[in-house]
Write a protein that holds these residues in place. Structure first.
Motif, PDB file in Angstrom:
ATOM      1  N   HIS A  44       0.813  -1.227   0.000  1.00 21.47           N
ATOM      2  CA  HIS A  44       0.000   0.000   0.000  1.00 21.47           C
ATOM      3  C   HIS A  44       0.840   1.268   0.000  1.00 21.47           C
ATOM      4  CE1 HIS A  44      -0.333  -1.796   4.188  1.00 21.47           C
ATOM      5  NE2 HIS A  44       0.525  -0.824   4.340  1.00 21.47           N
ATOM      6  N   PHE A  45       2.088   1.187   0.525  1.00 21.62           N
ATOM      7  CA  PHE A  45       2.911   2.403   0.478  1.00 21.62           C
ATOM      8  C   PHE A  45       3.426   2.672  -0.931  1.00 21.62           C
ATOM      9  CE2 PHE A  45       3.005   1.879   5.077  1.00 21.62           C
ATOM     10  CZ  PHE A  45       2.892   3.193   5.501  1.00 21.62           C
ATOM     11  N   LYS A  46       3.523   1.599  -1.745  1.00 21.20           N
ATOM     12  CA  LYS A  46       3.999   1.786  -3.132  1.00 21.20           C
ATOM     13  C   LYS A  46       2.835   2.087  -4.061  1.00 21.20           C
ATOM     14  CE  LYS A  46       7.623  -1.736  -2.590  1.00 21.20           C
ATOM     15  NZ  LYS A  46       7.704  -3.198  -2.744  1.00 21.20           N
ATOM     16  N   ARG A  47       1.666   1.613  -3.688  1.00 19.00           N
ATOM     17  CA  ARG A  47       0.545   1.637  -4.635  1.00 19.00           C
ATOM     18  C   ARG A  47      -0.291   2.896  -4.558  1.00 19.00           C
ATOM     19  NH1 ARG A  47      -1.780  -4.142  -5.187  1.00 19.00           N
ATOM     20  NH2 ARG A  47      -0.332  -5.083  -6.697  1.00 19.00           N
ATOM     21  N   VAL A  48       0.027   3.777  -3.598  1.00 17.17           N
ATOM     22  CA  VAL A  48      -0.708   5.050  -3.520  1.00 17.17           C
ATOM     23  C   VAL A  48       0.190   6.155  -4.055  1.00 17.17           C
ATOM     24  CG1 VAL A  48      -1.773   6.753  -2.021  1.00 17.17           C
ATOM     25  CG2 VAL A  48      -2.138   4.315  -1.598  1.00 17.17           C
ATOM     26  N   GLY A 104       6.276   7.873   4.449  1.00 15.68           N
ATOM     27  CA  GLY A 104       6.584   6.573   3.867  1.00 15.68           C
ATOM     28  C   GLY A 104       6.025   6.328   2.467  1.00 15.68           C
ATOM     29  N   LEU A 105       5.455   7.357   1.836  1.00 17.16           N
ATOM     30  CA  LEU A 105       4.986   7.202   0.458  1.00 17.16           C
ATOM     31  C   LEU A 105       6.137   7.474  -0.505  1.00 17.16           C
ATOM     32  CD1 LEU A 105       2.356   7.944   2.181  1.00 17.16           C
ATOM     33  CD2 LEU A 105       1.301   8.289  -0.057  1.00 17.16           C
ATOM     34  N   VAL A 106       6.054   6.879  -1.721  1.00 18.55           N
ATOM     35  CA  VAL A 106       7.217   6.939  -2.622  1.00 18.55           C
ATOM     36  C   VAL A 106       6.887   7.418  -4.034  1.00 18.55           C
ATOM     37  CG1 VAL A 106       8.478   5.152  -1.375  1.00 18.55           C
ATOM     38  CG2 VAL A 106       6.876   4.497  -3.183  1.00 18.55           C
ATOM     39  N   SER A 107       5.620   7.410  -4.413  1.00 16.75           N
ATOM     40  CA  SER A 107       5.285   7.619  -5.825  1.00 16.75           C
ATOM     41  C   SER A 107       4.671   8.999  -6.064  1.00 16.75           C
ATOM     42  CB  SER A 107       4.314   6.518  -6.272  1.00 16.75           C
ATOM     43  OG  SER A 107       3.883   6.764  -7.585  1.00 16.75           O
ATOM     44  N   ASP A 146      -3.768   0.086  -7.868  1.00 18.31           N
ATOM     45  CA  ASP A 146      -3.178   1.411  -7.665  1.00 18.31           C
ATOM     46  C   ASP A 146      -4.229   2.465  -7.341  1.00 18.31           C
ATOM     47  OD1 ASP A 146      -0.795   0.255  -8.135  1.00 18.31           O
ATOM     48  OD2 ASP A 146      -0.374   1.263 -10.044  1.00 18.31           O
ATOM     49  N   VAL A 147      -3.816   3.399  -6.460  1.00 20.72           N
ATOM     50  CA  VAL A 147      -4.696   4.460  -5.956  1.00 20.72           C
ATOM     51  C   VAL A 147      -4.006   5.798  -6.176  1.00 20.72           C
ATOM     52  CG1 VAL A 147      -5.755   5.418  -3.877  1.00 20.72           C
ATOM     53  CG2 VAL A 147      -5.686   2.929  -4.212  1.00 20.72           C
ATOM     54  N   ALA A 148      -4.774   6.830  -6.512  1.00 22.96           N
ATOM     55  CA  ALA A 148      -4.197   8.173  -6.684  1.00 22.96           C
ATOM     56  C   ALA A 148      -4.910   9.192  -5.803  1.00 22.96           C
ATOM     57  CB  ALA A 148      -4.292   8.594  -8.157  1.00 22.96           C
ATOM     58  N   PHE A 149      -4.105  10.012  -5.129  1.00 25.35           N
ATOM     59  CA  PHE A 149      -4.623  11.218  -4.468  1.00 25.35           C
ATOM     60  C   PHE A 149      -4.237  12.392  -5.359  1.00 25.35           C
ATOM     61  CE2 PHE A 149      -3.905   9.297   0.059  1.00 25.35           C
ATOM     62  CZ  PHE A 149      -4.986   8.461  -0.135  1.00 25.35           C
ATOM     63  N   VAL A 150      -5.211  13.149  -5.829  1.00 26.06           N
ATOM     64  CA  VAL A 150      -4.951  14.215  -6.795  1.00 26.06           C
ATOM     65  C   VAL A 150      -5.126  15.588  -6.148  1.00 26.06           C
ATOM     66  CG1 VAL A 150      -5.555  15.143  -9.066  1.00 26.06           C
ATOM     67  CG2 VAL A 150      -5.798  12.682  -8.614  1.00 26.06           C
ATOM     68  N   PHE A 151      -4.085  16.429  -6.304  1.00 29.65           N
ATOM     69  CA  PHE A 151      -4.093  17.772  -5.723  1.00 29.65           C
ATOM     70  C   PHE A 151      -4.024  18.826  -6.823  1.00 29.65           C
ATOM     71  CE2 PHE A 151      -3.368  16.638  -1.268  1.00 29.65           C
ATOM     72  CZ  PHE A 151      -2.935  15.321  -1.405  1.00 29.65           C
ATOM     73  N   GLY A 152      -4.810  19.902  -6.688  1.00 27.77           N
ATOM     74  CA  GLY A 152      -4.880  20.917  -7.736  1.00 27.77           C
ATOM     75  C   GLY A 152      -3.897  22.061  -7.564  1.00 27.77           C
TER      76      GLY A 152
END
Lengths: 277, 277
Positions: B12-16, B40-43, B119-125
């Protein structure tokens, strides 16, 4: 958000103060002020800041300058937390003597519950070394932000942001009637100033009893601090404990006097009988 | 923290992934990278950044430069989220057509659950205008950070910090199968028999100090019991408290003996001098 009815006039937003100890970079003070403002907190205390006021603090505060205008600057941590009844210190390291350790969420829930009735302090240490053990031992509990062990160096303003965010989340949940655990009590909790006075009284008494060598009372006093800080003493309990110390000191005083008097009398009688013979 | 077992190799730390759209200030890209690294996020994906690479991004990234080295720069949001099966967009404003709206915690829990499998994405504007409606309508759900309405302008890196923090908290809880909680201590708790022995020792000592009248010690002893029972004394704390009582009793014993001895000696001397005269 329609489900959230933030109420920044709520007591708990006023009753939780952020205390920054010995901050080196004014930019971090500004960043902390902005984070507080974003999350609705208003009370900022600075303990012996290296550089304040400073234009960079105002620049970094962005919309939070009003918090900098009303900031309280003091010389010692004791002054900053004297009237607080719950003091939570941020701690990055594990301690030789573990203190009650809260997650940011637990810390926030506790602060929301108690800030309904009395003042609460979140204490943050220096950018490089955090809080000293002596400072941490003044706290009822410690809070740890479990960052990535591979890179746990949280910027000071970021740490303030995280705890203020958690506090706001708990506060909003509380205002919505969310779950908050707080036990009623028959006595108000003792404040930090009274506790410090007790520790000093205790140390003196234990030295008078030669239980502590004036040299190194450290470990024992630290364990006694941890014991009484985590118990959250109330006013009457504290006055009972003070009463026991006073009774002990009175006993020591009176017996010492009595022994002295008897020895004097004995000495003079010996003198008289020597003269007669 | 010994109770926390972070596992940054967990899927989950790689997939977000964190997706920043049209960022204006490279400093914010660096700040976002540092926040991700801390948690701990990487992407990290950048959609048409205004200025990148840029020295300020590296400077603000502090220890997070490695995330900038492996950053993926694309032209459109579609490219950034093409292979994602859960896309959550950050939204400051309420929408005319309401979208599923999550709190940061709900967003984190959902992301942890789904990132086990895809895979999951958090999108910021953008710093100034956030995400466009068109961009928000590409998202499965929206997340809103309920900041202070009086000043809700969250810095971009701060918003990233808050969501990455919540993600980490949910991830750690998931890995542990429970919430982050403190429960280890350096000493075992005292058992009830030892506590009762302490209360008896305490009562005797307080009577010897005439702090308690043997008649009605009730109220005070009850409060002392409540105090020490709720604290959950550990073995070492109890032995310190017993040690203090022992030191007090020894003091009382020795001084009483000394006074008795002195009085005897005095009496006999008086007798002798009476006989001589």
């Amino acid at each position: 958000m329609s489900t959230v009815k933030p109420n920044n006039d709520a007591e708990h937003f006023k009753r939780v103060r952020i205390v920054l100890v010995n901050t080196s970079h004014p930019g971090n003070i500004g960043g902390a002020a902005r984070a507080m403002k974003n999350m609705g907190l208003v009370s900022l205390y600075l303990v012996a800041p290296k550089k304040f006021p400073d234009p960079e603090a105002n620049w970094r505060a962005a919309g939070g300058e009003d918090l900098l205008d009303s900031v309280v600057v003091v010389d010692t941590l004791d002054e900053a937390i004297a009237d607080c009844k719950l003091v939570i210190g941020t701690s990055a390291r594990e301690r030789r003597i573990p203190w009650p350790l809260l997650t940011p969420k637990e810390c926030a829930d506790q602060a929301v519950a108690e800030s309904q009735v009395h003042d609460v302090a979140f204490v943050f240490g220096r950018e490089d070394r955090g809080l000293t053990n002596e400072e941490l031992h003044k706290c009822n509990a410690h809070v740890h932000i479990p960052a990535n062990p591979a890179y746990s160096a949280l910027n000071l303003a970021t740490a303030v942001q995280v705890l203020c965010y958690e506090f706001r989340m708990s506060a909003l949940a509380y205002e919505r009637g969310g779950p908050v655990h707080f036990d009623d009590w028959d006595q108000p909790p003792a404040d930090n100033k009274a506790l410090e006075a007790y520790y000093e009284h205790l140390r003196q008494t234990l030295e008078a009893l030669s239980f502590l060598e004036p040299g190194n009372p450290r470990q024992t006093m630290t364990r006694l601090r941890r014991l009484y800080n985590r118990i959250r003493l109330d006013d009457m309990e504290l006055s009972i404990l003070r009463g026991i110390l006073t009774a002990t000191n009175n006993y020591i005083y009176h017996t010492d006097n009595k022994i002295e008097a008897l020895e004097k009398e004995l000495a003079s009688l010996r003198q008289q009988s020597d003269q007669k013979s």
